[in-house]
Design a protein around this motif. Structure first.
Motif, PDB file in Angstrom:
ATOM      1  N   ALA A   1     -25.095 109.259 -39.793  1.00  0.00           N
ATOM      2  CA  ALA A   1     -26.536 109.168 -39.537  1.00  0.00           C
ATOM      3  C   ALA A   1     -27.320 110.133 -40.408  1.00  0.00           C
ATOM      4  O   ALA A   1     -28.432 109.824 -40.860  1.00  0.00           O
ATOM      5  N   VAL A   2     -26.753 111.308 -40.674  1.00  0.00           N
ATOM      6  CA  VAL A   2     -27.431 112.293 -41.528  1.00  0.00           C
ATOM      7  C   VAL A   2     -27.398 111.856 -42.989  1.00  0.00           C
ATOM      8  O   VAL A   2     -28.378 112.012 -43.721  1.00  0.00           O
ATOM      9  N   ALA A   3     -26.288 111.269 -43.427  1.00  0.00           N
ATOM     10  CA  ALA A   3     -26.145 110.885 -44.836  1.00  0.00           C
ATOM     11  C   ALA A   3     -27.115 109.789 -45.239  1.00  0.00           C
ATOM     12  O   ALA A   3     -27.623 109.769 -46.355  1.00  0.00           O
ATOM     13  N   LYS A   4     -27.378 108.849 -44.338  1.00  0.00           N
ATOM     14  CA  LYS A   4     -28.237 107.696 -44.651  1.00  0.00           C
ATOM     15  C   LYS A   4     -27.856 107.084 -46.008  1.00  0.00           C
ATOM     16  O   LYS A   4     -28.655 107.039 -46.949  1.00  0.00           O
ATOM     17  N   PRO A   5     -26.626 106.623 -46.163  1.00  0.00           N
ATOM     18  CA  PRO A   5     -26.170 106.152 -47.473  1.00  0.00           C
ATOM     19  C   PRO A   5     -26.951 104.945 -47.979  1.00  0.00           C
ATOM     20  O   PRO A   5     -27.376 104.093 -47.194  1.00  0.00           O
ATOM     21  N   THR A   6     -27.115 104.899 -49.285  1.00  0.00           N
ATOM     22  CA  THR A   6     -27.683 103.702 -49.911  1.00  0.00           C
ATOM     23  C   THR A   6     -26.579 102.693 -50.193  1.00  0.00           C
ATOM     24  O   THR A   6     -26.831 101.492 -50.270  1.00  0.00           O
ATOM     25  N   HIS A   7     -25.354 103.186 -50.377  1.00  0.00           N
ATOM     26  CA  HIS A   7     -24.182 102.349 -50.605  1.00  0.00           C
ATOM     27  C   HIS A   7     -23.166 102.672 -49.514  1.00  0.00           C
ATOM     28  O   HIS A   7     -22.797 103.832 -49.333  1.00  0.00           O
ATOM     29  N   PHE A   8     -22.705 101.639 -48.798  1.00  0.00           N
ATOM     30  CA  PHE A   8     -21.800 101.904 -47.673  1.00  0.00           C
ATOM     31  C   PHE A   8     -20.745 100.816 -47.570  1.00  0.00           C
ATOM     32  O   PHE A   8     -21.048  99.622 -47.622  1.00  0.00           O
ATOM     33  N   LEU A   9     -19.512 101.243 -47.434  1.00  0.00           N
ATOM     34  CA  LEU A   9     -18.373 100.345 -47.270  1.00  0.00           C
ATOM     35  C   LEU A   9     -17.665 100.654 -45.963  1.00  0.00           C
ATOM     36  O   LEU A   9     -17.415 101.822 -45.650  1.00  0.00           O
ATOM     37  N   ALA A  10     -17.343  99.610 -45.198  1.00  0.00           N
ATOM     38  CA  ALA A  10     -16.540  99.779 -43.988  1.00  0.00           C
ATOM     39  C   ALA A  10     -15.577  98.613 -43.878  1.00  0.00           C
ATOM     40  O   ALA A  10     -15.932  97.465 -44.182  1.00  0.00           O
ATOM     41  N   VAL A  11     -14.356  98.896 -43.455  1.00  0.00           N
ATOM     42  CA  VAL A  11     -13.378  97.838 -43.232  1.00  0.00           C
ATOM     43  C   VAL A  11     -13.753  97.123 -41.925  1.00  0.00           C
ATOM     44  O   VAL A  11     -14.484  97.671 -41.089  1.00  0.00           O
ATOM     45  N   PRO A  12     -13.266  95.888 -41.717  1.00  0.00           N
ATOM     46  CA  PRO A  12     -13.649  95.130 -40.522  1.00  0.00           C
ATOM     47  C   PRO A  12     -13.436  95.865 -39.204  1.00  0.00           C
ATOM     48  O   PRO A  12     -14.245  95.729 -38.279  1.00  0.00           O
ATOM     49  N   ARG A  13     -12.364  96.641 -39.104  1.00  0.00           N
ATOM     50  CA  ARG A  13     -12.107  97.333 -37.835  1.00  0.00           C
ATOM     51  C   ARG A  13     -13.209  98.350 -37.523  1.00  0.00           C
ATOM     52  O   ARG A  13     -13.553  98.570 -36.354  1.00  0.00           O
ATOM     53  N   ILE A  14     -13.776  98.969 -38.555  1.00  0.00           N
ATOM     54  CA  ILE A  14     -14.903  99.891 -38.353  1.00  0.00           C
ATOM     55  C   ILE A  14     -16.126  99.125 -37.864  1.00  0.00           C
ATOM     56  O   ILE A  14     -16.831  99.562 -36.948  1.00  0.00           O
ATOM     57  N   TRP A  15     -16.390  97.966 -38.485  1.00  0.00           N
ATOM     58  CA  TRP A  15     -17.541  97.157 -38.055  1.00  0.00           C
ATOM     59  C   TRP A  15     -17.369  96.718 -36.598  1.00  0.00           C
ATOM     60  O   TRP A  15     -18.337  96.668 -35.832  1.00  0.00           O
TER      61      TRP A  15
ATOM     62  N   GLN B   1     -19.875  97.535 -33.507  1.00  0.00           N
ATOM     63  CA  GLN B   1     -20.374  96.498 -32.607  1.00  0.00           C
ATOM     64  C   GLN B   1     -20.129  96.867 -31.151  1.00  0.00           C
ATOM     65  O   GLN B   1     -21.045  96.774 -30.307  1.00  0.00           O
ATOM     66  N   LEU B   2     -18.912  97.304 -30.829  1.00  0.00           N
ATOM     67  CA  LEU B   2     -18.586  97.670 -29.458  1.00  0.00           C
ATOM     68  C   LEU B   2     -19.407  98.870 -28.994  1.00  0.00           C
ATOM     69  O   LEU B   2     -19.804  98.954 -27.824  1.00  0.00           O
ATOM     70  N   GLY B   3     -19.679  99.796 -29.915  1.00  0.00           N
ATOM     71  CA  GLY B   3     -20.504 100.951 -29.574  1.00  0.00           C
ATOM     72  C   GLY B   3     -21.934 100.548 -29.240  1.00  0.00           C
ATOM     73  O   GLY B   3     -22.544 101.077 -28.298  1.00  0.00           O
ATOM     74  N   ILE B   4     -22.470  99.600 -29.998  1.00  0.00           N
ATOM     75  CA  ILE B   4     -23.829  99.103 -29.739  1.00  0.00           C
ATOM     76  C   ILE B   4     -23.880  98.378 -28.400  1.00  0.00           C
ATOM     77  O   ILE B   4     -24.791  98.584 -27.589  1.00  0.00           O
ATOM     78  N   LEU B   5     -22.871  97.527 -28.143  1.00  0.00           N
ATOM     79  CA  LEU B   5     -22.867  96.735 -26.909  1.00  0.00           C
ATOM     80  C   LEU B   5     -22.615  97.603 -25.678  1.00  0.00           C
ATOM     81  O   LEU B   5     -23.003  97.240 -24.568  1.00  0.00           O
TER      82      LEU B   5
ATOM     83  N   VAL C   1     -28.929  99.840 -49.450  1.00  0.00           N
ATOM     84  CA  VAL C   1     -29.249  98.702 -50.316  1.00  0.00           C
ATOM     85  C   VAL C   1     -28.009  97.862 -50.607  1.00  0.00           C
ATOM     86  O   VAL C   1     -28.114  96.746 -51.099  1.00  0.00           O
ATOM     87  N   LEU C   2     -26.830  98.418 -50.310  1.00  0.00           N
ATOM     88  CA  LEU C   2     -25.574  97.702 -50.514  1.00  0.00           C
ATOM     89  C   LEU C   2     -24.650  98.048 -49.350  1.00  0.00           C
ATOM     90  O   LEU C   2     -24.235  99.188 -49.195  1.00  0.00           O
ATOM     91  N   ILE C   3     -24.353  97.044 -48.525  1.00  0.00           N
ATOM     92  CA  ILE C   3     -23.500  97.236 -47.353  1.00  0.00           C
ATOM     93  C   ILE C   3     -22.312  96.303 -47.507  1.00  0.00           C
ATOM     94  O   ILE C   3     -22.473  95.079 -47.551  1.00  0.00           O
ATOM     95  N   LEU C   4     -21.131  96.881 -47.596  1.00  0.00           N
ATOM     96  CA  LEU C   4     -19.944  96.114 -47.963  1.00  0.00           C
ATOM     97  C   LEU C   4     -18.870  96.143 -46.884  1.00  0.00           C
ATOM     98  O   LEU C   4     -18.785  97.084 -46.097  1.00  0.00           O
ATOM     99  N   THR C   5     -18.052  95.111 -46.893  1.00  0.00           N
ATOM    100  CA  THR C   5     -16.799  95.135 -46.153  1.00  0.00           C
ATOM    101  C   THR C   5     -15.712  94.614 -47.069  1.00  0.00           C
ATOM    102  O   THR C   5     -15.972  93.806 -47.974  1.00  0.00           O
ATOM    103  N   GLY C   6     -14.514  95.090 -46.855  1.00  0.00           N
ATOM    104  CA  GLY C   6     -13.399  94.685 -47.702  1.00  0.00           C
ATOM    105  C   GLY C   6     -12.102  95.239 -47.159  1.00  0.00           C
ATOM    106  O   GLY C   6     -12.045  95.755 -46.036  1.00  0.00           O
TER     107      GLY C   6
END
Length: 565
Positions: free
Chosen positions: A265-279, A283-287, A322-327
């Motif tokens: 939250a502090v970093a506020k990245p412009t470029h961010f990558l997360a693997v599906p398990r992180i996403w 999601q579970l944290g939001i719900l 500006v770039l949000i990735l998964t892989g």
């Protein structure tokens, strides 16, 4: 035979060394690396990073190692990881990073195979005994260098980083790499068998960075990156290390798993990558804070919808991305669509270590869900007409597997890399992955099963965190699952009904021989520490199947559809 390709550029692109020297000269006082310590940061400017890397390069040269020697690096992500990597190529050597979760036997295997004569030891603070357990596997005679501020520095066999900084002068003339010089050896995470050492030269990295500059948004002002996925993996090496050097941006790190959300939250990245398990965890944290029914209601109200979306994005730290990735692993379509409703446009990227992880990416202006995006400029892709295997060709393929010429020849032929993935390519250059060649198995009925496609059918079940479809010697597939936090907190009957509903919805969409016969809820989660998951959070399918092999037949013959281990 389907084929997609784009023309390559003719001019020699800049190397990572070129990029660093450019920023060191043009913006010496700008912060490059931000290491969190509690609520504060230890900041390193481009000039300071350059000075430390140059002093360390002087020390590495003083060891008298032959030019182009392999130098190991074992640490979780931190500022000194990137500084050490710079020092290695400044001194004319080859960077060989290892996962920080290795045990003694695992590090012995990769250290002996790579022949590393020096090893950086750094942040291993998730487990105070990690280095003590790892060290017996390090071959005798290896020069050991310890990062500052971490527990491993208490080992008297490690030459302290700060001592080197105080006693070595900065190397003025850093090594200028030639295109064919070896830059790094990246050991695969070993989902099957021993890790393989993928040799990447400077030309390959430069070509990949050059051809993906527009797609990776290198022109982003004040670019920021959040580094937490293993830097020894090609995806983090590309998105964080290479892209930060190309943009002159700032890299933030995660201090620990406990502070991950706060640090992001502090970093506020412009470029961010997360693997599906992180996403999925996001999601579970939001719900957990806002149940799906309440979220659906809020999203239907125009003004409230905008407020909720912004609050969620800000809470994650992604409001300026500006770039949000998964892989690194397949992402369920349903999960991508769920985040898209919140205004978080996740672009799926596809690749592997052997082609620098850069084969395709989903464009934001022409999204085609179900595919892994459009083939990059400079990358050629074709589908083997007999097997359906995806073959790739570009200026940024690996040189080969280190000390493995036979293995190299089995996957690199006539300039084409056999990826091991099965897929399709449409006329517009969009690539779809349908399975892995080695993961497909034959049932007792003689039919071939692609387990990953069946596993996707459980993606919408919030009670499921991990899944592995197995049953090579069974008439029908059997699904092994690990419950999510939500699943573990739910009533047993609710979990069973939910899983039965998933099976009943999924099976009619499958061929008869693909239909899931049983679901087994296993007791223990699959983790890196128990060797059932790679450090990049992919399950080790063959290890999981071996672990439960003796129980598969009894489970299959059990009268219950949902079985608790």
């Amino acid at each position: 035979m389907n084929l997609a390709t784009s023309p390559a550029t003719q001019t020699a692109p800049a190397t990572l060394t070129d990029f660093f020297l450019k920023w060191e000269k043009s913006q010496p006082e700008k912060i490059y690396l931000r290491q969190p310590v509690g609520d504060a940061f230890i900041d390193y400017t481009w000039a300071e990073v350059g000075q430390q890397a140059r002093r360390m390069a002087t020390y590495l040269q003083s060891l008298g190692l032959p030019h182009g020697s392999n130098i190991g690096l074992v640490s979780k992500n931190c500022a000194h990881w990137l500084i050490a990597d710079l020092a290695i190529f400044f001194s004319g050597h080859v960077s060989v990073p290892f996962y920080a979760t290795l045990n003694a036997g695992q590090i012995q295997q990769v250290m002996e195979h790579s022949g590393c004569q020096a090893l950086f030891v750094g942040k291993l603070d998730d487990n105070p005994n990690r280095w003590a357990g790892m060290k017996p596997g390090v071959p005798a005679g290896v020069n050991l260098i310890g990062f500052p501020d971490y527990a491993a520095i208490n080992d008297a066999d490690l030459v302290p980083w700060d001592h080197i900084m105080a006693t070595c002068d900065p190397l003025q003339a850093v090594y200028q790499p030639q295109p064919d010089d070896l830059y790094t050896i990246i050991y695969t995470s070993g989902t099957t068998g021993n890790p393989k050492g993928v040799m990447i030269d400077y030309r390959a990295v430069a070509e990949a960075v050059s051809h993906t500059s527009v797609i990776m948004k290198h022109n982003t002002p004040n670019a920021r990156f959040f580094s937490y996925l293993p830097l020894c993996h090609v995806a983090e090496r590309n998105v964080v290390q290479a892209t930060s050097l190309a943009t002159g941006g700032t890299v933030y790190f995660a201090e620990s798993l406990e502070t991950f959300a706060k640090n992001l939250a502090v970093a506020k990245p412009t470029h961010f990558l997360a693997v599906p398990r992180i996403w999925t965890k996001f999601q579970l944290g939001i719900l957990a804070k806002m149940p799906q029914k309440k979220l659906d209601l809020f999203l239907k109200i125009p003004i409230l919808s905008g407020i909720v979306k912004k609050k969620i994005r800000e809470g994650l730290g992604l409001n300026e991305a500006v770039l949000i990735l998964t892989g690194a692993a397949p992402m369920p379509k349903s999960l991508i669509l769920w985040f898209r409703r919140l205004g978080i446009i996740i672009q799926e990227a596809y690749g592997m270590t052997e082609n620098l992880g850069a084969v395709s990416m989903m464009p934001t202006n022409d999204i085609r869900d179900g595919s892994v995006g459009k083939v990059y400029p400079g990358m050629a892709v074709k589908i083997d007409p007999q097997t359906g295997e995806i073959l790739t060709k570009s200026g940024w393929l690996m040189r080969g597997y280190y000390k493995e010429p036979t293995l190299t020849a089995s996957v690199l032929q006539d300039g084409w890399l056999a990826t091991g993935d099965v897929g399709t390519l449409d006329k517009d250059g969009y690539l779809t992955i349908t399975g892995r060649v080695k993961e497909m198995y034959k049932t007792a009925k003689g039919e071939y099963i692609a387990p990953s496609q069946i596993e996707f059918g459980f993606a919408d079940n919030m009670f499921v965190e991990q899944i592995c479809v197995a049953g090579q010697h069974l008439p029908q597939p059997l699904a092994l699952i690990v419950l999510s936090d939500m699943g573990r907190q739910a009533e047993r009957i609710a979990v069973e009904r939910s899983l039965e509903d998933t099976i009943n919805a999924l099976n009619p969409k499958l061929h008869n021989y693909e239909r899931v016969r049983k679901v087994v809820i296993v007791r223990d989660p699959w983790t890196v520490d128990n060797n059932l998951m790679t450090p990049t959070m992919k399950i080790k399918r063959n290890v999981i199947e071996a672990r439960y092999d003796a129980q598969l037949q009894p489970w299959y013959e059990n009268d219950e559809v949902i079985i608790w281990e």
